[in-house]
Motif scaffolding. Sequence first.
Motif, PDB file in Angstrom:
ATOM      1  N   GLY A  27      33.810  33.510  32.042  1.00 12.85           N
ATOM      2  CA  GLY A  27      33.422  33.923  33.166  1.00 12.85           C
ATOM      3  C   GLY A  27      34.736  34.163  33.945  1.00 12.85           C
ATOM      4  O   GLY A  27      35.640  33.757  33.783  1.00 12.85           O
ATOM      5  N   VAL A  28      34.519  34.483  35.367  1.00 19.99           N
ATOM      6  CA  VAL A  28      35.191  34.838  36.396  1.00 19.99           C
ATOM      7  C   VAL A  28      35.367  33.735  37.214  1.00 19.99           C
ATOM      8  O   VAL A  28      34.496  33.102  37.735  1.00 19.99           O
ATOM      9  CB  VAL A  28      34.866  36.053  37.420  1.00 19.99           C
ATOM     10  CG1 VAL A  28      35.878  36.077  38.439  1.00 19.99           C
ATOM     11  CG2 VAL A  28      34.856  37.354  36.545  1.00 19.99           C
ATOM     12  N   MET A  29      36.772  33.170  37.293  1.00 18.37           N
ATOM     13  CA  MET A  29      37.211  32.058  38.345  1.00 18.37           C
ATOM     14  C   MET A  29      37.223  32.717  39.705  1.00 18.37           C
ATOM     15  O   MET A  29      36.720  32.450  40.624  1.00 18.37           O
ATOM     16  CB  MET A  29      38.410  31.473  37.719  1.00 18.37           C
ATOM     17  CG  MET A  29      38.824  30.282  38.786  1.00 18.37           C
ATOM     18  SD  MET A  29      40.515  29.731  37.886  1.00 18.37           S
ATOM     19  CE  MET A  29      40.803  28.644  39.127  1.00 18.37           C
ATOM     20  N   ILE A  30      38.172  33.660  39.722  1.00 18.55           N
ATOM     21  CA  ILE A  30      38.351  34.391  41.043  1.00 18.55           C
ATOM     22  C   ILE A  30      38.356  35.868  40.776  1.00 18.55           C
ATOM     23  O   ILE A  30      39.114  36.531  40.004  1.00 18.55           O
ATOM     24  CB  ILE A  30      39.775  34.003  41.482  1.00 18.55           C
ATOM     25  CG1 ILE A  30      40.062  32.454  41.860  1.00 18.55           C
ATOM     26  CG2 ILE A  30      40.032  35.026  42.826  1.00 18.55           C
ATOM     27  CD1 ILE A  30      41.537  31.979  42.326  1.00 18.55           C
ATOM     28  N   ASP A  31      37.384  36.569  41.670  1.00 21.51           N
ATOM     29  CA  ASP A  31      37.193  38.090  41.412  1.00 21.51           C
ATOM     30  C   ASP A  31      38.300  38.799  41.918  1.00 21.51           C
ATOM     31  O   ASP A  31      39.030  38.359  42.390  1.00 21.51           O
ATOM     32  CB  ASP A  31      35.774  38.240  42.065  1.00 21.51           C
ATOM     33  CG  ASP A  31      34.816  39.410  41.422  1.00 21.51           C
ATOM     34  OD1 ASP A  31      35.653  40.210  40.482  1.00 21.51           O
ATOM     35  OD2 ASP A  31      33.851  39.823  41.574  1.00 21.51           O
ATOM     36  N   ALA A  32      38.074  40.162  41.631  1.00 20.39           N
ATOM     37  CA  ALA A  32      39.168  40.890  41.835  1.00 20.39           C
ATOM     38  C   ALA A  32      39.808  40.885  43.434  1.00 20.39           C
ATOM     39  O   ALA A  32      38.931  40.867  44.175  1.00 20.39           O
ATOM     40  CB  ALA A  32      38.640  42.398  41.605  1.00 20.39           C
ATOM     41  N   LEU A  33      40.892  40.661  43.682  1.00 17.64           N
ATOM     42  CA  LEU A  33      41.457  40.648  44.904  1.00 17.64           C
ATOM     43  C   LEU A  33      42.683  41.622  45.021  1.00 17.64           C
ATOM     44  O   LEU A  33      43.423  41.807  44.141  1.00 17.64           O
ATOM     45  CB  LEU A  33      42.000  39.151  45.186  1.00 17.64           C
ATOM     46  CG  LEU A  33      41.098  38.010  45.251  1.00 17.64           C
ATOM     47  CD1 LEU A  33      41.935  36.836  45.351  1.00 17.64           C
ATOM     48  CD2 LEU A  33      40.305  38.153  46.574  1.00 17.64           C
ATOM     49  N   ASP A  34      42.903  42.233  46.217  1.00 17.32           N
ATOM     50  CA  ASP A  34      44.099  43.021  46.613  1.00 17.32           C
ATOM     51  C   ASP A  34      44.789  42.697  47.858  1.00 17.32           C
ATOM     52  O   ASP A  34      44.198  41.756  48.441  1.00 17.32           O
ATOM     53  CB  ASP A  34      43.597  44.568  46.776  1.00 17.32           C
ATOM     54  CG  ASP A  34      42.633  44.800  47.977  1.00 17.32           C
ATOM     55  OD1 ASP A  34      42.321  43.810  48.591  1.00 17.32           O
ATOM     56  OD2 ASP A  34      42.329  45.911  48.320  1.00 17.32           O
ATOM     57  N   LEU A  35      45.760  43.110  47.988  1.00 17.66           N
ATOM     58  CA  LEU A  35      46.369  42.562  49.549  1.00 17.66           C
ATOM     59  C   LEU A  35      45.666  42.554  50.513  1.00 17.66           C
ATOM     60  O   LEU A  35      45.868  41.573  51.476  1.00 17.66           O
ATOM     61  CB  LEU A  35      47.986  43.284  49.502  1.00 17.66           C
ATOM     62  CG  LEU A  35      49.157  42.954  48.454  1.00 17.66           C
ATOM     63  CD1 LEU A  35      50.077  43.868  48.648  1.00 17.66           C
ATOM     64  CD2 LEU A  35      49.210  41.388  48.572  1.00 17.66           C
ATOM     65  N   ALA A  36      44.933  43.832  50.757  1.00 20.39           N
ATOM     66  CA  ALA A  36      44.010  43.796  52.057  1.00 20.39           C
ATOM     67  C   ALA A  36      43.052  42.878  52.089  1.00 20.39           C
ATOM     68  O   ALA A  36      42.811  42.078  53.229  1.00 20.39           O
ATOM     69  CB  ALA A  36      43.738  45.402  52.172  1.00 20.39           C
ATOM     70  N   THR A  37      42.619  42.325  50.916  1.00 25.45           N
ATOM     71  CA  THR A  37      41.403  41.397  50.775  1.00 25.45           C
ATOM     72  C   THR A  37      42.136  39.902  51.244  1.00 25.45           C
ATOM     73  O   THR A  37      41.453  39.287  51.869  1.00 25.45           O
ATOM     74  CB  THR A  37      40.671  41.467  49.576  1.00 25.45           C
ATOM     75  OG1 THR A  37      40.178  42.619  49.144  1.00 25.45           O
ATOM     76  CG2 THR A  37      39.615  40.237  49.467  1.00 25.45           C
ATOM     77  N   VAL A  66      44.085  41.837  41.356  1.00 26.38           N
ATOM     78  CA  VAL A  66      44.474  40.886  40.500  1.00 26.38           C
ATOM     79  C   VAL A  66      43.209  39.969  40.410  1.00 26.38           C
ATOM     80  O   VAL A  66      42.545  40.161  41.421  1.00 26.38           O
ATOM     81  CB  VAL A  66      45.656  39.732  40.740  1.00 26.38           C
ATOM     82  CG1 VAL A  66      46.913  40.903  40.568  1.00 26.38           C
ATOM     83  CG2 VAL A  66      45.439  39.137  42.083  1.00 26.38           C
ATOM     84  N   ARG A  67      42.885  39.282  39.316  1.00 27.54           N
ATOM     85  CA  ARG A  67      41.680  38.415  39.088  1.00 27.54           C
ATOM     86  C   ARG A  67      41.959  37.269  37.985  1.00 27.54           C
ATOM     87  O   ARG A  67      42.989  37.384  37.393  1.00 27.54           O
ATOM     88  CB  ARG A  67      40.614  38.987  38.705  1.00 27.54           C
ATOM     89  CG  ARG A  67      40.543  39.759  37.333  1.00 27.54           C
ATOM     90  CD  ARG A  67      39.459  40.222  36.707  1.00 27.54           C
ATOM     91  NE  ARG A  67      39.272  40.875  35.582  1.00 27.54           N
ATOM     92  CZ  ARG A  67      38.370  41.354  34.817  1.00 27.54           C
ATOM     93  NH1 ARG A  67      37.201  42.047  35.591  1.00 27.54           N
ATOM     94  NH2 ARG A  67      38.486  41.740  33.624  1.00 27.54           N
TER      95      ARG A  67
END
Length: 487
Positions: free
Chosen positions: A472-482, A444-445
């Motif tokens: 632009g990007v506010m929060i870059d791509a995140l997964d559960l592990a990150t 998600v981002r």
Amino acid sequence: MVRVEWFDAEGYTVARAAVQRGVAAVYVVAFVAVLRQFRPLLGEHGLLPVPSFVARVPWRSSPSLLRRYSDRRLVVLGWVGLAVAVSLVVGLPQRGSWWVPTVAFLVLWVLYLSVVNVGQVFYGFGWESLLLEAGFLVAFLGSDDVAPPITVLVLLWWLVFRLELGAGLIKWRGDPAWRDLTALSYHHETQPMPGPLSRLFHLLPRPLHRVEVAANHVAQLVVPWFLLVPGRVAAIAAAVVVVTQLWLVLSGNFAWLNWLTIVLALSAIDDASWAAVLRPFGVDLPSTPPARDEPVAYVVVALAVSALCVVLSWWPLRNLVSKHQRMNASFNVWHLINAYGAFGTITRQRTEVAVEGTRDADPGPGARWEEYGFHGKPGDVRRLPRQFAPYHLRLDWGMWFLALGSSAQLRWFVPFLVKLLEADRATLRLLRHDPFDGEPPRWVRARTYRYRFARPDEHRATGERWVREDTGVMIDALDLATLARRR
């Protein structure tokens, strides 16, 4: 029994009935929202769990029946509040002794106070305090067996006075756009949650926007003073407040703020004014029953509560005359006799946070991102904004404040992203559209966009009601592990 001539406001029976049932109706809406939204936002597994909040905040700072929180207790509280509010809407407690509606409204006040005092940022709105103060005051208007007490009616007029004058002063003292009459050239477009007619209001000629602002100043800075003159003068002032609030209902979504203001303004319209308005339509009001003695306890309680509220009025009165006026402030944990006001500052451009997800293993340039849809906040540029008020979409309002850069909103936004990665059903039910049909995305981002209403020629050419530009990007791509590593 006792007879106090100046105590009875026998000419305000219609006003009492309208205010009691109207305030109760708003409580119905409020408790429906509690039952539908509180658990995913603030429940045991919510974005800002109540148990964590009460562990760090003492009872004296937030008295509540929910301090020993469980989702089951919240549901019981919500259904009890809803049932009591519905009974008041249909007028059942009002048929009993003077104290029966008093008890019913105080139950609503205690239950909703318990929600607000643990609701944190999701319940940090001025209309929460307004509903609590209104419910407390209306509790002492008595039943159909007694005349409404004039002291409590005056307190309701004082509430509408503070509500309207506070809103007018915060504007006049705040953003210069209110003083140069340009505020509504922006506000219809940048308000928290536009309604279906907001774009049409925004596209009105600019001279009409200036007229709107000037009329608003008259309605909020001049008219409230006439509410304190009982009789036909106050009735006309109340009618101006009602018309002004209906204009705001048409032009946007402000939860129950406008509807509750309308209800409270009706307290200033006496029976004679109602009769004068309704008689041309062939409607005759029942004659006022002859005066009779009132229960001593009723008089004592009403006067004691009125005296308490007069004492508590010192703080909001001082706030009204202060150069550093506070907006939507409660001066005690019981939310009684508060300060009100809104939109002292007008945003000139609209920024929206779009939340996206992808099921691709690699979130890089080749990934296919899908956008989550919210019920009220702008997203799909072709979608006509909906009318939700008086219902309050708390997540959508939070997203508006998040787009303004509010750091307080980040406390729940990251947990919100986690819930999306987990495809949490309760959280997804707060959304209008889940692009993954209940399945969890891999990533998600959050991106930001600049939104503006489409001009008529743009709308005709594309069918779009909004024009948006990627900023632009506010929060870059995140997964559960990150996210797990960041905790």
